[in-house]
Design an enzyme around this catalytic site. Structure first.
Site, PDB file in Angstrom:
ATOM      1  N   SER A 143     -19.134  76.876  48.538  1.00 21.05           N
ATOM      2  CA  SER A 143     -19.715  75.885  49.602  1.00 21.05           C
ATOM      3  C   SER A 143     -18.817  74.725  49.717  1.00 21.05           C
ATOM      4  CB  SER A 143     -21.148  75.584  49.058  1.00 21.05           C
ATOM      5  OG  SER A 143     -21.691  74.567  49.840  1.00 21.05           O
ATOM      6  N   TYR A 156     -26.455  72.788  42.532  1.00 21.34           N
ATOM      7  CA  TYR A 156     -26.115  73.857  43.484  1.00 21.34           C
ATOM      8  C   TYR A 156     -24.331  73.776  43.433  1.00 21.34           C
ATOM      9  CZ  TYR A 156     -25.321  76.397  47.891  1.00 21.34           C
ATOM     10  OH  TYR A 156     -24.799  77.542  48.654  1.00 21.34           O
ATOM     11  N   LYS A 160     -21.288  76.257  42.839  1.00 24.07           N
ATOM     12  CA  LYS A 160     -20.360  76.805  43.656  1.00 24.07           C
ATOM     13  C   LYS A 160     -18.865  76.421  43.380  1.00 24.07           C
ATOM     14  CE  LYS A 160     -23.109  78.874  46.165  1.00 24.07           C
ATOM     15  NZ  LYS A 160     -22.761  80.375  46.424  1.00 24.07           N
TER      16      LYS A 160
END
Length: 251
Positions: A143, A156, A160
């Site tokens: 991401s 998060y 990633k």
């Protein structure tokens, strides 16, 4: 150069969003697709959709955060189709929205297990047989959150970033065996995963106005890149992170 006919492709998180679009794209191009996500009925629905246009697909529910279930998934695919040529690690979670001070040990462990540890499990279980079959391609969904700081989805983004690093490491380890490993770093894509942002007209307009292509991504935008990375068209690409964000990070 984009021929994937007869290749066995396993996609995690394939019942919706990017995973579903990828499964359909590869099946339409002749690959034999394995649909996997947590709920069997959701997987079966995608299989029916693929079979309706003449594609080949099977379904196997799997919670990638559970090693035993991952082992069962790989064993099932090996039994039915003999091995895997294309592995797409797409399943992910993000149960936290806020600063790091709100991140509990339990939630951090969940994020890292589902997003990172599961990818390690999948690759370690799949790649030895993939090498025996003459090589293949692994695509890991990272991401743009891995490239920038965030006050709301920091954990998060950390997970990633770890996946992007994993892609580089595995590319070095498995390149001599004919296996390529790459990552894709999407921007905001119009899926359930990003629905809070996508469905907020004010925030959406602000973000789209800062993006050169003036829109959020669609699942098919990412599925096309997966197809490219899974096919001989990308035969000399490995260990890379391809940013697909409509230009957001460069504007």
């Amino acid at each position: 150069m984009f021929d994937v006919r007869g290749k066995v492709a396993l996609i995690t998180g394939a019942s919706r969003g990017i995973g579903r679009a990828t499964a359909i794209q590869l099946a339409q191009s002749g690959a034999k697709v394995v649909i996997s996500s947590r709920k069997q009925n959701a997987c079966d629905a995608v299989v029916e959709e693929i079979r309706a246009f003449g594609g080949e697909a099977i379904a196997k529910a799997c919670h990638v955060g559970d090693r035993t279930q991952v082992e069962g998934l790989i064993a099932h695919v090996n039994e039915v189709w003999g091995g895997i040529d294309i592995l797409v690690c797409n399943a992910a979670t993000n149960p936290v929205y806020g600063p790091a001070a709100l991140l509990t040990d339990e939630l951090f462990t969940k994020i890292m297990t589902v997003n990172v540890q599961s990818t390690v499990w999948l690759c370690n279980m799949v790649l030895p047989r993939m090498a025996e079959r003459g090589g293949g391609s692994v695509v890991i969904l990272s991401s743009i959150a891995s490239l920038r700081g965030s006050a709301t989805i920091g954990a998060y983004g950390m997970s990633k970033a770890a996946e992007a690093a994993l892609a580089r490491n595995l590319a070095v380890e498995w390149g001599p065996k004919g296996i390529r490993v790459n990552a894709i770093a999407p921007g905001v894509v119009n899926t359930d995963f990003a629905k809070e942002l996508v469905n907020d007209p004010v925030r959406r307009a602000q973000m789209e106005s800062r993006t050169p292509l003036r829109r959020f991504g669609e699942p098919q935008d990412i599925a096309g890149i997966v197809h490219f990375l899974a096919s001989p068209a990308s035969a000399y690409i490995t260990g890379q992170v391809i940013v697909a964000d409509g230009g957001e990070t460069i504007s």
